[in-house]
Design a protein around this motif. Sequence first.
Motif, PDB file in Angstrom:
ATOM      1  N   ALA A  57     -35.064   4.579  12.613  1.00  0.00           N
ATOM      2  CA  ALA A  57     -35.533   4.262  11.269  1.00  0.00           C
ATOM      3  C   ALA A  57     -34.912   5.214  10.247  1.00  0.00           C
ATOM      4  N   ARG A  58     -34.832   6.503  10.577  1.00  0.00           N
ATOM      5  CA  ARG A  58     -34.239   7.480   9.654  1.00  0.00           C
ATOM      6  C   ARG A  58     -32.754   7.200   9.452  1.00  0.00           C
ATOM      7  N   THR A  59     -32.040   6.890  10.524  1.00  0.00           N
ATOM      8  CA  THR A  59     -30.613   6.581  10.432  1.00  0.00           C
ATOM      9  C   THR A  59     -30.374   5.353   9.553  1.00  0.00           C
ATOM     10  N   GLU A  60     -31.190   4.316   9.747  1.00  0.00           N
ATOM     11  CA  GLU A  60     -31.056   3.097   8.942  1.00  0.00           C
ATOM     12  C   GLU A  60     -31.366   3.361   7.472  1.00  0.00           C
ATOM     13  N   ALA A  61     -32.394   4.168   7.198  1.00  0.00           N
ATOM     14  CA  ALA A  61     -32.756   4.473   5.810  1.00  0.00           C
ATOM     15  C   ALA A  61     -31.645   5.265   5.121  1.00  0.00           C
ATOM     16  N   LEU A  62     -31.040   6.221   5.824  1.00  0.00           N
ATOM     17  CA  LEU A  62     -29.933   6.987   5.248  1.00  0.00           C
ATOM     18  C   LEU A  62     -28.709   6.104   5.014  1.00  0.00           C
ATOM     19  N   ALA A  63     -28.445   5.176   5.915  1.00  0.00           N
ATOM     20  CA  ALA A  63     -27.319   4.250   5.740  1.00  0.00           C
ATOM     21  C   ALA A  63     -27.544   3.367   4.512  1.00  0.00           C
ATOM     22  N   GLU A  64     -28.775   2.921   4.313  1.00  0.00           N
ATOM     23  CA  GLU A  64     -29.098   2.107   3.138  1.00  0.00           C
ATOM     24  C   GLU A  64     -28.937   2.915   1.855  1.00  0.00           C
ATOM     25  N   LEU A  65     -29.383   4.167   1.856  1.00  0.00           N
ATOM     26  CA  LEU A  65     -29.222   5.058   0.708  1.00  0.00           C
ATOM     27  C   LEU A  65     -27.743   5.235   0.387  1.00  0.00           C
ATOM     28  N   GLU A  66     -26.938   5.474   1.414  1.00  0.00           N
ATOM     29  CA  GLU A  66     -25.499   5.661   1.231  1.00  0.00           C
ATOM     30  C   GLU A  66     -24.846   4.406   0.656  1.00  0.00           C
ATOM     31  N   GLN A  67     -25.236   3.246   1.149  1.00  0.00           N
ATOM     32  CA  GLN A  67     -24.687   1.986   0.665  1.00  0.00           C
ATOM     33  C   GLN A  67     -25.023   1.780  -0.813  1.00  0.00           C
ATOM     34  N   ARG A  68     -26.240   2.069  -1.194  1.00  0.00           N
ATOM     35  CA  ARG A  68     -26.653   1.904  -2.592  1.00  0.00           C
ATOM     36  C   ARG A  68     -25.933   2.885  -3.508  1.00  0.00           C
ATOM     37  N   ALA A  69     -25.724   4.126  -3.043  1.00  0.00           N
ATOM     38  CA  ALA A  69     -24.996   5.113  -3.833  1.00  0.00           C
ATOM     39  C   ALA A  69     -23.537   4.697  -3.989  1.00  0.00           C
ATOM     40  N   SER A  70     -22.943   4.198  -2.926  1.00  0.00           N
ATOM     41  CA  SER A  70     -21.554   3.747  -2.962  1.00  0.00           C
ATOM     42  C   SER A  70     -21.385   2.590  -3.947  1.00  0.00           C
ATOM     43  N   ALA A  71     -22.352   1.688  -3.983  1.00  0.00           N
ATOM     44  CA  ALA A  71     -22.289   0.553  -4.908  1.00  0.00           C
ATOM     45  C   ALA A  71     -22.315   1.012  -6.364  1.00  0.00           C
ATOM     46  N   LEU A  72     -22.863   2.200  -6.606  1.00  0.00           N
ATOM     47  CA  LEU A  72     -22.885   2.754  -7.964  1.00  0.00           C
ATOM     48  C   LEU A  72     -21.616   3.539  -8.285  1.00  0.00           C
ATOM     49  N   GLY A  73     -20.737   3.701  -7.300  1.00  0.00           N
ATOM     50  CA  GLY A  73     -19.504   4.455  -7.496  1.00  0.00           C
ATOM     51  C   GLY A  73     -19.641   5.939  -7.239  1.00  0.00           C
ATOM     52  N   ALA A  74     -20.685   6.345  -6.537  1.00  0.00           N
ATOM     53  CA  ALA A  74     -20.936   7.765  -6.272  1.00  0.00           C
ATOM     54  C   ALA A  74     -20.090   8.276  -5.116  1.00  0.00           C
ATOM     55  N   ASP A  75     -19.839   9.592  -5.131  1.00  0.00           N
ATOM     56  CA  ASP A  75     -19.139  10.285  -4.052  1.00  0.00           C
ATOM     57  C   ASP A  75     -20.111  10.980  -3.117  1.00  0.00           C
ATOM     58  N   ALA A  76     -21.328  11.227  -3.619  1.00  0.00           N
ATOM     59  CA  ALA A  76     -22.298  12.011  -2.859  1.00  0.00           C
ATOM     60  C   ALA A  76     -23.707  11.661  -3.301  1.00  0.00           C
ATOM     61  N   VAL A  77     -24.656  12.042  -2.459  1.00  0.00           N
ATOM     62  CA  VAL A  77     -26.067  11.980  -2.830  1.00  0.00           C
ATOM     63  C   VAL A  77     -26.621  13.377  -2.574  1.00  0.00           C
ATOM     64  N   VAL A  78     -27.181  13.987  -3.626  1.00  0.00           N
ATOM     65  CA  VAL A  78     -27.716  15.344  -3.523  1.00  0.00           C
ATOM     66  C   VAL A  78     -29.235  15.311  -3.625  1.00  0.00           C
ATOM     67  N   GLY A  79     -29.851  16.388  -3.170  1.00  0.00           N
ATOM     68  CA  GLY A  79     -31.301  16.510  -3.270  1.00  0.00           C
ATOM     69  C   GLY A  79     -32.063  15.494  -2.441  1.00  0.00           C
ATOM     70  N   ILE A  80     -31.523  15.132  -1.286  1.00  0.00           N
ATOM     71  CA  ILE A  80     -32.155  14.095  -0.463  1.00  0.00           C
ATOM     72  C   ILE A  80     -33.491  14.593   0.088  1.00  0.00           C
ATOM     73  N   ASP A  81     -34.484  13.718  -0.010  1.00  0.00           N
ATOM     74  CA  ASP A  81     -35.815  13.967   0.527  1.00  0.00           C
ATOM     75  C   ASP A  81     -36.135  12.849   1.507  1.00  0.00           C
ATOM     76  N   VAL A  82     -36.708  13.191   2.645  1.00  0.00           N
ATOM     77  CA  VAL A  82     -37.074  12.207   3.660  1.00  0.00           C
ATOM     78  C   VAL A  82     -38.590  12.230   3.813  1.00  0.00           C
TER      79      VAL A  82
END
Length: 111
Positions: A57-82
């Motif tokens: 579940a954690r791996t899938e949630a992080l993959a979804e976060l990464e996909q959404r950030a990439s769609a915005l044109g981001a290079d990184a996601v900082v300050g991640i909270d789980v």
Amino acid sequence: MILTTTLSVEGRTITRYHGIVFGEVISGVDVIKDFAAGLSNFFGGRSNTYEAELMNARTEALAELEQRASALGADAVVGIDVDYEVLGANNGMLMVTVSGTAVSLDEIAGP
């Protein structure tokens, strides 16, 4: 894509903030997993069944976060909270939510 719990990326400068991004997964725990986890609880030890479900579940949630950030044109996601929650009448659902700030970084300086 760089994913980090820190508020910055060492050696890089944040050049643009794209906004907050999320990844959410709600996973059901079935009767067989419940039974196996109950045995671990009764006899002692770790519940590999629940641990595997939690890791997936954690791996899938992080993959979804990464996909959404990439769609915005981001290079990184900082300050991640789980965050983890149990839901449902019998606590039979596991929810994992990850959030962070999607950012663009400066280019890596070459030699």
